[in-house]
Design a protein around this motif. Structure first.
Motif, PDB file in Angstrom:
ATOM      1  N   VAL A 131       0.620  -1.198   0.007  1.00  0.00           N
ATOM      2  CA  VAL A 131      -0.020   0.072   0.152  1.00  0.00           C
ATOM      3  C   VAL A 131       0.860   1.272  -0.107  1.00  0.00           C
ATOM      4  CG1 VAL A 131      -1.674   1.463   1.270  1.00  0.00           C
ATOM      5  CG2 VAL A 131      -2.008  -1.142   1.211  1.00  0.00           C
ATOM      6  N   LEU A 132       1.711   1.381   0.806  1.00  0.00           N
ATOM      7  CA  LEU A 132       2.838   2.358   0.869  1.00  0.00           C
ATOM      8  C   LEU A 132       3.458   2.567  -0.564  1.00  0.00           C
ATOM      9  CD1 LEU A 132       4.405   1.765   4.325  1.00  0.00           C
ATOM     10  CD2 LEU A 132       2.554   3.431   3.915  1.00  0.00           C
ATOM     11  N   TYR A 133       3.750   1.393  -1.287  1.00  0.00           N
ATOM     12  CA  TYR A 133       4.529   1.569  -2.382  1.00  0.00           C
ATOM     13  C   TYR A 133       3.641   2.239  -3.544  1.00  0.00           C
ATOM     14  CZ  TYR A 133       8.692  -1.502  -1.688  1.00  0.00           C
ATOM     15  OH  TYR A 133       9.895  -2.042  -1.246  1.00  0.00           O
ATOM     16  N   LEU A 134       2.330   2.120  -3.448  1.00  0.00           N
ATOM     17  CA  LEU A 134       1.473   2.365  -4.317  1.00  0.00           C
ATOM     18  C   LEU A 134       1.144   3.880  -4.158  1.00  0.00           C
ATOM     19  CD1 LEU A 134      -1.318  -0.615  -4.400  1.00  0.00           C
ATOM     20  CD2 LEU A 134       0.251   0.032  -6.110  1.00  0.00           C
ATOM     21  N   LEU A 135       1.279   4.142  -2.681  1.00  0.00           N
ATOM     22  CA  LEU A 135       1.228   5.635  -2.432  1.00  0.00           C
ATOM     23  C   LEU A 135       2.355   6.447  -3.037  1.00  0.00           C
ATOM     24  CD1 LEU A 135      -0.353   7.964  -0.817  1.00  0.00           C
ATOM     25  CD2 LEU A 135       1.034   7.186   1.126  1.00  0.00           C
ATOM     26  N   VAL A 136       3.441   6.063  -3.003  1.00  0.00           N
ATOM     27  CA  VAL A 136       4.699   6.718  -3.625  1.00  0.00           C
ATOM     28  C   VAL A 136       4.636   6.847  -5.061  1.00  0.00           C
ATOM     29  CG1 VAL A 136       7.355   6.356  -4.118  1.00  0.00           C
ATOM     30  CG2 VAL A 136       6.235   6.130  -1.590  1.00  0.00           C
ATOM     31  N   LEU A 137       4.293   5.629  -5.665  1.00  0.00           N
ATOM     32  CA  LEU A 137       3.996   5.730  -7.296  1.00  0.00           C
ATOM     33  C   LEU A 137       2.848   6.568  -7.360  1.00  0.00           C
ATOM     34  CD1 LEU A 137       4.175   1.855  -7.749  1.00  0.00           C
ATOM     35  CD2 LEU A 137       5.875   3.498  -8.501  1.00  0.00           C
ATOM     36  N   GLY A 138       1.831   6.869  -6.796  1.00  0.00           N
ATOM     37  CA  GLY A 138       0.918   7.791  -7.198  1.00  0.00           C
ATOM     38  C   GLY A 138       1.230   9.188  -6.906  1.00  0.00           C
ATOM     39  N   THR A 139       2.197   9.657  -5.864  1.00  0.00           N
ATOM     40  CA  THR A 139       2.737  10.630  -5.731  1.00  0.00           C
ATOM     41  C   THR A 139       3.606  11.108  -6.940  1.00  0.00           C
ATOM     42  OG1 THR A 139       2.706  10.381  -3.292  1.00  0.00           O
ATOM     43  CG2 THR A 139       4.036  12.275  -4.077  1.00  0.00           C
ATOM     44  N   LEU A 140       4.529  10.115  -7.199  1.00  0.00           N
ATOM     45  CA  LEU A 140       5.378  10.518  -8.333  1.00  0.00           C
ATOM     46  C   LEU A 140       4.665  10.783  -9.876  1.00  0.00           C
ATOM     47  CD1 LEU A 140       8.027   7.933  -7.843  1.00  0.00           C
ATOM     48  CD2 LEU A 140       8.367  10.214  -7.732  1.00  0.00           C
ATOM     49  N   SER A 141       3.506  10.158 -10.064  1.00  0.00           N
ATOM     50  CA  SER A 141       2.725  10.179 -11.091  1.00  0.00           C
ATOM     51  C   SER A 141       1.986  11.553 -11.146  1.00  0.00           C
ATOM     52  CB  SER A 141       1.585   8.869 -11.279  1.00  0.00           C
ATOM     53  OG  SER A 141       2.356   7.646 -11.262  1.00  0.00           O
ATOM     54  N   TYR A 142       1.417  11.895 -10.079  1.00  0.00           N
ATOM     55  CA  TYR A 142       0.872  13.104  -9.771  1.00  0.00           C
ATOM     56  C   TYR A 142       1.856  14.343 -10.160  1.00  0.00           C
ATOM     57  CZ  TYR A 142      -1.037  17.309  -7.599  1.00  0.00           C
ATOM     58  OH  TYR A 142      -1.586  18.644  -7.154  1.00  0.00           O
ATOM     59  N   TYR A 143       2.946  14.217  -9.669  1.00  0.00           N
ATOM     60  CA  TYR A 143       4.008  15.517  -9.857  1.00  0.00           C
ATOM     61  C   TYR A 143       4.297  15.525 -11.437  1.00  0.00           C
ATOM     62  CZ  TYR A 143       3.914  17.474  -5.428  1.00  0.00           C
ATOM     63  OH  TYR A 143       3.704  17.876  -4.064  1.00  0.00           O
ATOM     64  N   THR A 144       4.463  14.136 -12.064  1.00  0.00           N
ATOM     65  CA  THR A 144       4.952  14.254 -13.577  1.00  0.00           C
ATOM     66  C   THR A 144       3.779  14.783 -14.216  1.00  0.00           C
ATOM     67  OG1 THR A 144       6.114  12.190 -13.128  1.00  0.00           O
ATOM     68  CG2 THR A 144       5.284  12.798 -15.153  1.00  0.00           C
ATOM     69  N   LEU A 145       2.615  14.548 -13.739  1.00  0.00           N
ATOM     70  CA  LEU A 145       1.427  15.339 -14.742  1.00  0.00           C
ATOM     71  C   LEU A 145       1.486  16.688 -14.354  1.00  0.00           C
ATOM     72  CD1 LEU A 145      -1.548  12.525 -14.084  1.00  0.00           C
ATOM     73  CD2 LEU A 145      -0.188  13.053 -15.996  1.00  0.00           C
ATOM     74  N   GLN A 146       1.649  17.100 -13.436  1.00  0.00           N
ATOM     75  CA  GLN A 146       1.456  18.576 -13.031  1.00  0.00           C
ATOM     76  C   GLN A 146       2.689  19.101 -13.777  1.00  0.00           C
ATOM     77  OE1 GLN A 146      -0.370  20.408 -11.043  1.00  0.00           O
ATOM     78  NE2 GLN A 146      -1.662  18.676 -11.184  1.00  0.00           N
ATOM     79  N   SER A 147       4.006  18.618 -13.984  1.00  0.00           N
ATOM     80  CA  SER A 147       5.101  19.480 -14.637  1.00  0.00           C
ATOM     81  C   SER A 147       4.911  19.159 -16.098  1.00  0.00           C
ATOM     82  CB  SER A 147       6.403  18.570 -14.293  1.00  0.00           C
ATOM     83  OG  SER A 147       6.427  17.215 -14.628  1.00  0.00           O
ATOM     84  N   GLY A 148       4.195  17.986 -16.686  1.00  0.00           N
ATOM     85  CA  GLY A 148       4.170  17.751 -18.039  1.00  0.00           C
ATOM     86  C   GLY A 148       5.265  17.234 -18.632  1.00  0.00           C
TER      87      GLY A 148
END
Length: 289
Positions: A193-210
Motif C-alpha cells: 500500500v505504501l509503495y502504491l502511495l509513492v507511485l501515485g505521488t510520483l505520477s501526480y507530480y509528473t502530470l503537473q510538470s508535463g
C-alpha cells in the motif's frame, strides 16, 4: 578487504548519490534555477555517501550481539573486522560527511548533523520498535533528500516532499522484518500500500510538470519493486523476502531518477541511472541487507 567491503555495503552507499541529486533537482524546479556547478554536485554526492556509510557501519556495531546469533558470518561477529575499528570508521565517515556539507553551506551542515543524529537514534533505539523503526529509517533518507534541497536553502520551504522517501523506506524496512524468519505477509501487504502511495505521488507530480518522459523511469521503478515483492508474498520465504528488500533499496535510484526527470533534468536522470547497474553488480558480491 572483503570484510570491510561487506561492512560498508558499497551498493547501498552508491544509492545515496541519487537522493541528493533528486533533492537538488526538486529545489531547482521549484526555485526555477539551473543546476549548480559540478563542484557542488561532487560535494553533495561525497557528503551523502559518507553519511550513509557511517550509518550503515554503526548499524552493524549496534547489531553485534544479535548478529552473533542470527548472522555470525557478518564481518564483526566473524572477527574479520574488530568492533573498535568499525566504530572508528563509522565516526570518521560521519565527521567527513558533515565537513563536506559545511563546504556547501551552513544549512547543509545542519541537515548533515540531523542525519547523523537520526542514524544513531535508529541504530541504537528505534530499530527494533514496530512503528518507530521504519519511520526513523525513512527519516534518514528523507533528510538525505533535504541535504540536496538545502544546496538552495530557500527551497526548503518545499520540505514536505521529503515525506515521500520517508514513506518508501519505511515500506522497505517493514518488509525486512521477515528476512531472517519469513512469514510476514501482513507487513508486506502494508508495504505494498505504501509503495502504491509513492507511485501515485510520483505520477501526480509528473502530470503537473508535463514532463511525461518521467513515466519511463516510474515504470522501471514500479517493475523493480513490484516483481520481487509479489514473489515474496507468494512464498513468504526468507530468501525471497531478502530479495524484495534488496531490490527495494536498489530501486531508490530509479525513484530518485523519476524526481530528477520530472524536474526537467533528464540528462542528470540518465546519469543517476548509470549507477544502477554498478549497484546491482556490487549487490551480487556484497549483501545489501
Amino acid at each position: 578487504m572483503k570484510g570491510w567491503m561487506q561492512l560498508i555495503r558499497p551498493s547501498n552507499v552508491l544509492t545515496a548519490i541519487s537522493d541528493v541529486m533528486a533533492g537538488l533537482a526538486i529545489a531547482c524546479l521549484f526555485m526555477q534555477q539551473s543546476l549548480p556547478d559540478w563542484p557542488t554536485l561532487l560535494l553533495l554526492s561525497l557528503s551523502s555517501m559518507s553519511l550513509y556509510m557511517g550509518g550503515i557501519v554503526y548499524n552493524d556495531v549496534f547489531d553485534f550481539k544479535l548478529d552473533q546469533i542470527e548472522r555470525p558470518e557478518r564481518p564483526i561477529p566473524s572477527g574479520r573486522v574488530q568492533i573498535s575499528q568499525a566504530v572508528q570508521l563509522g565516526t570518521i565517515a560521519f565527521v567527513l560527511g558533515c565537513v563536506l556539507a559545511l563546504k556547501i553551506n551552513s544549512t547543509c551542515f545542519y541537515i548533515a548533523l540531523a542525519i547523523v543524529l537520526m542514524c544513531l537514534i535508529y541504530n541504537g533505539i528505534a530499530k527494533h520498535h514496530f512503528i518507530l523503526g521504519p519511520i526513523c529509517m525513512g527519516m534518514c533518507r528523507g533528510l538525505n533528500l533535504l541535504l540536496g534541497v538545502a544546496a538552495i536553502p530557500a527551497a526548503l520551504a518545499y520540505w514536505p516532499l521529503a515525506l515521500v522517501p520517508v514513506v518508501y523506506i519505511a515500506a522497505v524496512t517493514n518488509i525486512s522484518r521477515g528476512e531472517v524468519y519469513g512469514d510476514n505477509k501482513k507487513a508486506m501487504l502494508v508495504s505494498l500500500v505504501l509503495y502504491l502511495l509513492v507511485l501515485g505521488t510520483l505520477s501526480y507530480y509528473t502530470l503537473q510538470s508535463g514532463l511525461y518522459v518521467a513515466f519511463i523511469f516510474i515504470a522501471g521503478f514500479a517493475f523493480m519493486i513490484g516483481k520481487p515483492l509479489f514473489k515474496a508474498l507468494q512464498t513468504l520465504a526468507p530468501p525471497d523476502i531478502r530479495k524484495a528488500v534488496k531490490f527495494g533499496v536498489l530501486a531508490l535510484i530509479l525513484m530518485n531518477a523519476s524526481w530528477i526527470a520530472l524536474s526537467g533534468f533528464w540528462v542528470l536522470a540518465l546519469a543517476v541511472c548509470c549507477t544502477l547497474p554498478i549497484s546491482i553488480v556490487l549487490a551480487k558480491k556484497f549483501a545489501v541487507t
